[in-house]
Design a protein around this motif. Structure first.
Motif, PDB file in Angstrom:
ATOM      1  N   TYR A 119       0.839  -1.198   0.000  1.00  0.00           N
ATOM      2  CA  TYR A 119       0.000   0.000   0.000  1.00  0.00           C
ATOM      3  C   TYR A 119       0.876   1.252   0.000  1.00  0.00           C
ATOM      4  CZ  TYR A 119      -3.999  -2.950   1.206  1.00  0.00           C
ATOM      5  OH  TYR A 119      -4.987  -3.906   1.194  1.00  0.00           O
ATOM      6  N   ARG A 120       0.428   2.249  -0.730  1.00  0.00           N
ATOM      7  CA  ARG A 120       1.082   3.556  -0.667  1.00  0.00           C
ATOM      8  C   ARG A 120       0.501   4.297   0.540  1.00  0.00           C
ATOM      9  NH1 ARG A 120       0.757   7.600  -5.751  1.00  0.00           N
ATOM     10  NH2 ARG A 120      -1.420   6.956  -5.571  1.00  0.00           N
ATOM     11  N   LEU A 121       1.363   4.848   1.373  1.00  0.00           N
ATOM     12  CA  LEU A 121       0.925   5.485   2.606  1.00  0.00           C
ATOM     13  C   LEU A 121       1.112   7.002   2.540  1.00  0.00           C
ATOM     14  CD1 LEU A 121       2.391   3.024   5.265  1.00  0.00           C
ATOM     15  CD2 LEU A 121       0.223   2.878   4.011  1.00  0.00           C
ATOM     16  N   VAL A 122       0.127   7.698   3.085  1.00  0.00           N
ATOM     17  CA  VAL A 122       0.139   9.160   3.136  1.00  0.00           C
ATOM     18  C   VAL A 122      -0.129   9.585   4.567  1.00  0.00           C
ATOM     19  CG1 VAL A 122      -1.071  11.263   2.411  1.00  0.00           C
ATOM     20  CG2 VAL A 122      -0.654   9.423   0.763  1.00  0.00           C
ATOM     21  N   LEU A 123       0.610  10.579   5.043  1.00  0.00           N
ATOM     22  CA  LEU A 123       0.323  11.150   6.347  1.00  0.00           C
ATOM     23  C   LEU A 123      -0.577  12.366   6.128  1.00  0.00           C
ATOM     24  CD1 LEU A 123       1.218  10.644   9.373  1.00  0.00           C
ATOM     25  CD2 LEU A 123       2.364  12.827   9.109  1.00  0.00           C
ATOM     26  N   ALA A 124      -1.856  12.169   6.386  1.00  0.00           N
ATOM     27  CA  ALA A 124      -2.843  13.224   6.149  1.00  0.00           C
ATOM     28  C   ALA A 124      -3.177  13.912   7.463  1.00  0.00           C
ATOM     29  CB  ALA A 124      -4.098  12.627   5.505  1.00  0.00           C
ATOM     30  N   THR A 125      -2.172  14.574   8.035  1.00  0.00           N
ATOM     31  CA  THR A 125      -2.372  15.356   9.252  1.00  0.00           C
ATOM     32  C   THR A 125      -2.804  16.764   8.867  1.00  0.00           C
ATOM     33  OG1 THR A 125      -1.305  16.125  11.294  1.00  0.00           O
ATOM     34  CG2 THR A 125       0.067  16.058   9.316  1.00  0.00           C
ATOM     35  N   ASN A 126      -3.644  17.369   9.689  1.00  0.00           N
ATOM     36  CA  ASN A 126      -4.127  18.706   9.355  1.00  0.00           C
ATOM     37  C   ASN A 126      -2.924  19.635   9.175  1.00  0.00           C
ATOM     38  OD1 ASN A 126      -6.269  20.308   8.700  1.00  0.00           O
ATOM     39  ND2 ASN A 126      -6.970  20.653  10.796  1.00  0.00           N
ATOM     40  N   PRO A 127      -2.777  20.238   7.994  1.00  0.00           N
ATOM     41  CA  PRO A 127      -1.546  20.971   7.670  1.00  0.00           C
ATOM     42  C   PRO A 127      -1.503  22.390   8.239  1.00  0.00           C
ATOM     43  CG  PRO A 127      -2.997  20.957   5.776  1.00  0.00           C
ATOM     44  CD  PRO A 127      -3.672  20.131   6.836  1.00  0.00           C
ATOM     45  N   ILE A 128      -1.504  22.461   9.569  1.00  0.00           N
ATOM     46  CA  ILE A 128      -1.439  23.760  10.241  1.00  0.00           C
ATOM     47  C   ILE A 128      -0.091  23.964  10.933  1.00  0.00           C
ATOM     48  CG2 ILE A 128      -3.935  23.913  10.568  1.00  0.00           C
ATOM     49  CD1 ILE A 128      -3.534  22.950  13.448  1.00  0.00           C
ATOM     50  N   PHE A 129       0.816  22.991  10.769  1.00  0.00           N
ATOM     51  CA  PHE A 129       2.151  23.082  11.352  1.00  0.00           C
ATOM     52  C   PHE A 129       3.200  23.100  10.242  1.00  0.00           C
ATOM     53  CE2 PHE A 129      -0.062  21.236  15.028  1.00  0.00           C
ATOM     54  CZ  PHE A 129       0.464  21.994  16.067  1.00  0.00           C
ATOM     55  N   PRO A 130       4.357  23.717  10.513  1.00  0.00           N
ATOM     56  CA  PRO A 130       5.468  23.649   9.553  1.00  0.00           C
ATOM     57  C   PRO A 130       6.028  22.233   9.485  1.00  0.00           C
ATOM     58  CG  PRO A 130       6.174  24.739  11.557  1.00  0.00           C
ATOM     59  CD  PRO A 130       4.692  24.559  11.677  1.00  0.00           C
ATOM     60  N   SER A 131       6.773  21.969   8.434  1.00  0.00           N
ATOM     61  CA  SER A 131       7.295  20.626   8.217  1.00  0.00           C
ATOM     62  C   SER A 131       8.160  20.149   9.378  1.00  0.00           C
ATOM     63  CB  SER A 131       8.094  20.572   6.908  1.00  0.00           C
ATOM     64  OG  SER A 131       9.158  21.507   6.926  1.00  0.00           O
ATOM     65  N   VAL A 132       8.944  21.043   9.976  1.00  0.00           N
ATOM     66  CA  VAL A 132       9.825  20.619  11.061  1.00  0.00           C
ATOM     67  C   VAL A 132       9.013  20.066  12.229  1.00  0.00           C
ATOM     68  CG1 VAL A 132       9.936  22.974  12.028  1.00  0.00           C
ATOM     69  CG2 VAL A 132      11.712  21.298  12.593  1.00  0.00           C
ATOM     70  N   ALA A 133       7.851  20.653  12.518  1.00  0.00           N
ATOM     71  CA  ALA A 133       7.005  20.172  13.608  1.00  0.00           C
ATOM     72  C   ALA A 133       6.310  18.873  13.225  1.00  0.00           C
ATOM     73  CB  ALA A 133       5.973  21.227  13.980  1.00  0.00           C
ATOM     74  N   THR A 134       5.911  18.761  11.975  1.00  0.00           N
ATOM     75  CA  THR A 134       5.255  17.538  11.510  1.00  0.00           C
ATOM     76  C   THR A 134       6.232  16.376  11.508  1.00  0.00           C
ATOM     77  OG1 THR A 134       3.721  18.830  10.171  1.00  0.00           O
ATOM     78  CG2 THR A 134       3.964  16.502   9.614  1.00  0.00           C
ATOM     79  N   GLU A 135       7.435  16.610  11.007  1.00  0.00           N
ATOM     80  CA  GLU A 135       8.454  15.551  10.989  1.00  0.00           C
ATOM     81  C   GLU A 135       8.811  15.105  12.399  1.00  0.00           C
ATOM     82  OE1 GLU A 135      11.443  17.528   8.768  1.00  0.00           O
ATOM     83  OE2 GLU A 135      10.350  17.357   6.859  1.00  0.00           O
ATOM     84  N   SER A 136       8.842  16.038  13.339  1.00  0.00           N
ATOM     85  CA  SER A 136       9.117  15.680  14.730  1.00  0.00           C
ATOM     86  C   SER A 136       8.018  14.781  15.276  1.00  0.00           C
ATOM     87  CB  SER A 136       9.229  16.945  15.591  1.00  0.00           C
ATOM     88  OG  SER A 136      10.357  17.704  15.236  1.00  0.00           O
ATOM     89  N   ARG A 137       6.770  15.131  15.046  1.00  0.00           N
ATOM     90  CA  ARG A 137       5.658  14.338  15.572  1.00  0.00           C
ATOM     91  C   ARG A 137       5.605  12.959  14.927  1.00  0.00           C
ATOM     92  NH1 ARG A 137       2.772  18.316  13.627  1.00  0.00           N
ATOM     93  NH2 ARG A 137       0.814  17.163  13.447  1.00  0.00           N
ATOM     94  N   ILE A 138       5.994  12.873  13.656  1.00  0.00           N
ATOM     95  CA  ILE A 138       6.092  11.553  13.014  1.00  0.00           C
ATOM     96  C   ILE A 138       7.085  10.686  13.783  1.00  0.00           C
ATOM     97  CG2 ILE A 138       6.904  10.336  10.947  1.00  0.00           C
ATOM     98  CD1 ILE A 138       5.852  12.712   9.285  1.00  0.00           C
ATOM     99  N   ARG A 139       8.219  11.265  14.137  1.00  0.00           N
ATOM    100  CA  ARG A 139       9.253  10.505  14.848  1.00  0.00           C
ATOM    101  C   ARG A 139       8.822  10.174  16.272  1.00  0.00           C
ATOM    102  NH1 ARG A 139      12.725  14.226  11.684  1.00  0.00           N
ATOM    103  NH2 ARG A 139      13.664  12.937  10.043  1.00  0.00           N
ATOM    104  N   TRP A 140       8.044  11.058  16.901  1.00  0.00           N
ATOM    105  CA  TRP A 140       7.523  10.738  18.231  1.00  0.00           C
ATOM    106  C   TRP A 140       6.661   9.475  18.178  1.00  0.00           C
ATOM    107  CZ3 TRP A 140       5.338  16.250  19.761  1.00  0.00           C
ATOM    108  CH2 TRP A 140       6.404  17.149  19.857  1.00  0.00           C
ATOM    109  N   ALA A 141       6.038   9.238  17.032  1.00  0.00           N
ATOM    110  CA  ALA A 141       5.188   8.057  16.861  1.00  0.00           C
ATOM    111  C   ALA A 141       5.998   6.808  16.516  1.00  0.00           C
ATOM    112  CB  ALA A 141       4.142   8.316  15.773  1.00  0.00           C
ATOM    113  N   GLY A 142       7.340   6.960  16.440  1.00  0.00           N
ATOM    114  CA  GLY A 142       8.201   5.827  16.136  1.00  0.00           C
ATOM    115  C   GLY A 142       8.366   5.564  14.655  1.00  0.00           C
ATOM    116  N   LEU A 143       8.009   6.540  13.852  1.00  0.00           N
ATOM    117  CA  LEU A 143       8.068   6.395  12.401  1.00  0.00           C
ATOM    118  C   LEU A 143       9.037   7.413  11.817  1.00  0.00           C
ATOM    119  CD1 LEU A 143       4.213   6.050  12.039  1.00  0.00           C
ATOM    120  CD2 LEU A 143       5.870   4.207  11.652  1.00  0.00           C
ATOM    121  N   GLU A 144       9.213   7.378  10.502  1.00  0.00           N
ATOM    122  CA  GLU A 144      10.082   8.314   9.810  1.00  0.00           C
ATOM    123  C   GLU A 144       9.304   8.977   8.670  1.00  0.00           C
ATOM    124  OE1 GLU A 144      13.087   9.331  10.536  1.00  0.00           O
ATOM    125  OE2 GLU A 144      13.326   7.953  12.237  1.00  0.00           O
ATOM    126  N   PRO A 145       9.630  10.228   8.353  1.00  0.00           N
ATOM    127  CA  PRO A 145       8.940  10.898   7.250  1.00  0.00           C
ATOM    128  C   PRO A 145       8.969  10.104   5.954  1.00  0.00           C
ATOM    129  CG  PRO A 145      10.211  12.492   8.498  1.00  0.00           C
ATOM    130  CD  PRO A 145      10.576  11.133   9.043  1.00  0.00           C
TER     131      PRO A 145
END
Length: 236
Positions: A119-145
Motif C-alpha cells: 500500500y502507498r501510505l500518506v500522512l494526512a495530518t491537518n496541515p497547520i504546522f510547519p514541516s519541522v514540527a510535523t516531521e518531529s511528531r512523526i518521529r515521536w510516533a516511532g516512524l520516519e517521514p
C-alpha cells in the motif's frame, strides 16, 4: 480496490489528549517569545487567528502564506524579523511537548505491515504546522517521514480539514482516484469527511474525537487490530 492509505497523525498514529497537547504547545511558545515583546495572551490569540485563516484557506495560497499574512496583520512587520525565533522554537522547545504525547507500538507495526503489503501510505495530518514540527511528531510516533509518499504541512498544502477539498487535493497530487483511498483517523468531523469525496474511511477509536456525538456505526471503526483485519477483508 484500496491502493493508498491516508493516516491522520495526532490522536491516530500519535496518541494524545488534544487539550494537553495544545496547552503544552502554547505554554512553551509563550515562554520562548515573551522576552521578545509578545504578550502571552495576545500571542495565543494571534496563533488561533492565524489557524482560523488556514482553515478558511481555499487553495489560492499555501497555508503558510495564509497564516503569516494574518499574523503579520496583527503584530506588524516585526514578525518577519522574528520568524527565525519561531523556527528555532519548533526545532528546540517544541520537542519537549512530546512529554504529553503517548506512544503506541501498534501504530508503527500497522504502518510497517501495510507498507510491506504494497500500500502507498500518506500522512494526512491537518496541515497547520510547519514541516519541522510535523516531521518531529512523526518521529515521536516511532516512524520516519520517508515512510510516507506524502505528508501534508502548512508549506505544501492550501486547504485544511474538515474541508473536503483537502482530501480531493491529496488524491489529485497522487494522481489516484478517491475510491482507491482509505482515510484512517480518530476525529469524526475532520477525518470521516473524506467519504464526501469518495474515499473509504476507518475511524480509529483509541483517542476518539466525536464532538457532535455521531453514530459510530456509520463507519468501520475500532483499534489497530480491527484496522488490520479490515484491510485483510477488504483485499479479498
Amino acid at each position: 480496490m484500496i491502493k493508498t492509505i491516508l493516516f491522520d497523525l495526532d490522536g491516530t498514529l500519535l496518541p494524545m489528549d488534544q487539550d494537553l497537547f495544545t496547552k503544552a504547545y502554547f505554554k512553551r511558545l509563550a515562554v520562548k517569545l515573551a522576552p521578545h515583546g509578545y504578550e502571552p495572551n495576545a500571542l495565543i490569540d494571534g496563533i488561533w487567528a492565524g489557524t482560523a485563516a488556514m482553515v478558511r484557506n481555499d487553495g489560492s495560497c499555501t497555508n503558510e502564506e495564509a497564516f503569516w499574512k494574518c499574523f503579520r496583520g496583527i503584530f506588524g512587520e516585526r514578525v518577519l524579523r522574528d520568524y527565525p525565533l519561531f523556527d528555532e522554537y519548533y526545532r528546540r522547545e517544541f520537542q519537549q511537548v512530546a512529554e504529553v504525547c503517548g506512544f503506541n507500538p501498534e501504530a508503527k507495526r500497522t504502518v510497517e505491515e501495510l507498507k510491506g503489503r504494497g500500500y502507498r501510505l500518506v500522512l494526512a495530518t491537518n496541515p497547520i504546522f510547519p514541516s519541522v514540527a510535523t516531521e518531529s511528531r512523526i518521529r515521536w510516533a516511532g516512524l520516519e517521514p520517508q515512510d510516507f509518499a506524502l505528508y501534508t504541512t502548512y508549506e505544501n498544502t492550501g486547504y485544511c480539514k474538515p474541508n473536503p477539498a483537502y482530501y480531493r487535493d491529496i488524491a489529485e497530487r497522487l494522481r489516484c482516484e478517491p475510491g482507491e483511498c482509505l482515510m484512517v483517523g480518530n476525529d469524526v468531523e475532520e477525518d470521516m469527511v473524506a467519504r464526501a469525496v469518495g474515499m473509504e474511511v476507518f475511524l480509529l477509536t483509541d483517542c476518539l474525537i466525536n464532538k457532535q456525538g455521531a453514530d459510530l456505526s456509520a463507519y468501520p471503526h475500532g483499534g489497530f487490530d480491527e484496522l488490520r483485519r479490515y484491510m485483510v477483508e477488504s483485499s479479498r
